[in-house]
Design an enzyme around this catalytic site. Structure first.
Site, PDB file in Angstrom:
ATOM      1  N   TYR A  38       0.819  -1.121   0.083  1.00 41.16           N
ATOM      2  CA  TYR A  38      -0.020  -0.113   0.237  1.00 41.16           C
ATOM      3  C   TYR A  38       0.712   1.476  -0.056  1.00 41.16           C
ATOM      4  O   TYR A  38       0.554   2.024  -0.864  1.00 41.16           O
ATOM      5  CB  TYR A  38      -0.956   0.090   1.150  1.00 41.16           C
ATOM      6  CG  TYR A  38      -1.673   1.411   1.343  1.00 41.16           C
ATOM      7  CD1 TYR A  38      -2.493   1.702   0.715  1.00 41.16           C
ATOM      8  CD2 TYR A  38      -0.996   2.196   2.647  1.00 41.16           C
ATOM      9  CE1 TYR A  38      -3.189   2.925   0.842  1.00 41.16           C
ATOM     10  CE2 TYR A  38      -1.696   3.442   2.844  1.00 41.16           C
ATOM     11  CZ  TYR A  38      -2.830   3.864   1.994  1.00 41.16           C
ATOM     12  OH  TYR A  38      -2.947   5.062   1.993  1.00 41.16           O
ATOM     13  N   HIS A 122       4.287  10.372  -0.094  1.00 46.67           N
ATOM     14  CA  HIS A 122       3.077  10.525  -0.973  1.00 46.67           C
ATOM     15  C   HIS A 122       2.671  11.903  -1.143  1.00 46.67           C
ATOM     16  O   HIS A 122       3.015  12.739  -0.141  1.00 46.67           O
ATOM     17  CB  HIS A 122       1.793  10.035  -0.372  1.00 46.67           C
ATOM     18  CG  HIS A 122       1.932   8.373  -0.127  1.00 46.67           C
ATOM     19  ND1 HIS A 122       0.998   7.556   0.290  1.00 46.67           N
ATOM     20  CD2 HIS A 122       2.907   7.511  -0.670  1.00 46.67           C
ATOM     21  CE1 HIS A 122       1.213   6.279   0.336  1.00 46.67           C
ATOM     22  NE2 HIS A 122       2.542   6.093  -0.305  1.00 46.67           N
ATOM     23  N   HIS A 136       2.949  13.751   2.722  1.00 41.16           N
ATOM     24  CA  HIS A 136       2.833  13.243   3.851  1.00 41.16           C
ATOM     25  C   HIS A 136       3.889  12.028   3.651  1.00 41.16           C
ATOM     26  O   HIS A 136       3.848  11.484   2.543  1.00 41.16           O
ATOM     27  CB  HIS A 136       1.631  12.724   4.416  1.00 41.16           C
ATOM     28  CG  HIS A 136       0.946  11.777   3.591  1.00 41.16           C
ATOM     29  ND1 HIS A 136       0.063  12.282   2.781  1.00 41.16           N
ATOM     30  CD2 HIS A 136       0.432  10.353   3.516  1.00 41.16           C
ATOM     31  CE1 HIS A 136      -0.539  11.344   1.810  1.00 41.16           C
ATOM     32  NE2 HIS A 136      -0.171  10.109   2.444  1.00 41.16           N
ATOM     33  N   HIS A 138       4.738   7.625   5.104  1.00 38.83           N
ATOM     34  CA  HIS A 138       4.348   6.665   5.709  1.00 38.83           C
ATOM     35  C   HIS A 138       5.793   5.709   6.225  1.00 38.83           C
ATOM     36  O   HIS A 138       6.526   5.557   5.211  1.00 38.83           O
ATOM     37  CB  HIS A 138       3.598   5.353   4.941  1.00 38.83           C
ATOM     38  CG  HIS A 138       2.038   6.207   4.583  1.00 38.83           C
ATOM     39  ND1 HIS A 138       0.946   6.049   5.296  1.00 38.83           N
ATOM     40  CD2 HIS A 138       1.792   6.947   3.412  1.00 38.83           C
ATOM     41  CE1 HIS A 138       0.033   6.352   4.644  1.00 38.83           C
ATOM     42  NE2 HIS A 138       0.310   7.063   3.698  1.00 38.83           N
TER      43      HIS A 138
END
Length: 177
Positions: A38, A122, A136, A138
């Site tokens: 993801y 992202h 942002h 992850h």
């Protein structure tokens, strides 16, 4: 047109029960592999786009692939062990990608020097905004600490995800660790 004969209905009910039972068994298991896919926008998540940068620190056996590393975490971690932890935080719109990457790397160097990790930046337009960007990151962290043994000689993937040797164990040799 649906065939609602007794045999078909019973078959459908059995299938539904098996699906629900499988879901109940798996609902508390979070797949690290799916989450890394993801954040890296791989496989079923590739159409989402918006991944502008990826980076990682992994052992040699992962061959530079977060997918390989986190698949091993899913496979070899004890059933009740955390396979990953995630930190997600916003980046500054006013800064360039390089400046934001510098902030991310500084955060990792200061707070996570003894962990394997993978992260993805992202940059997308906020869903409920007036066209404002929403950059942002992850950051997926393996909760296992890179100890002095791992630094000297990396463990095999099946050994890395096992519980560490307890401090009060009689055999504290490097081999036991």
């Amino acid at each position: 047109r649906w065939d609602l004969s007794d045999g078909r209905r019973q078959y459908a009910e059995r299938t539904a029960r098996r699906i629900l039972a499988n879901f109940a068994r798996q609902k508390d298991t979070i797949s690290a592999l799916r989450h890394v896919e993801y954040i890296n926008r791989e496989k079923g998540f590739s159409e989402r786009g918006d991944c502008v940068y990826k980076q990682h620190r992994l052992p040699a056996w992962a061959k530079g692939s977060p997918t390989v590393f986190f698949r091993a975490a899913d496979r070899y971690s004890p059933k009740n062990a955390a396979r990953y932890k995630e930190i997600e935080f916003a980046l500054q719109n006013e800064l360039t990608l390089e400046q934001n990457l510098e902030i991310i790397q500084r955060f990792i160097d200061e707070n996570l020097p003894d962990h394997y990790y993978a992260y993805a930046v992202h940059d997308k337009i906020g869903a409920m905004s007036d066209g404002t960007r929403n950059p942002h990151v992850h950051l997926m962290i393996c909760p296992r600490v890179i100890d002095e043994i791992e630094e000297k000689k990396e463990r095999k993937r099946s050994d890395y995800f096992r519980y560490p040797l307890r401090r009060n164990a009689k055999d504290q040799s490097d081999e036991a660790k």
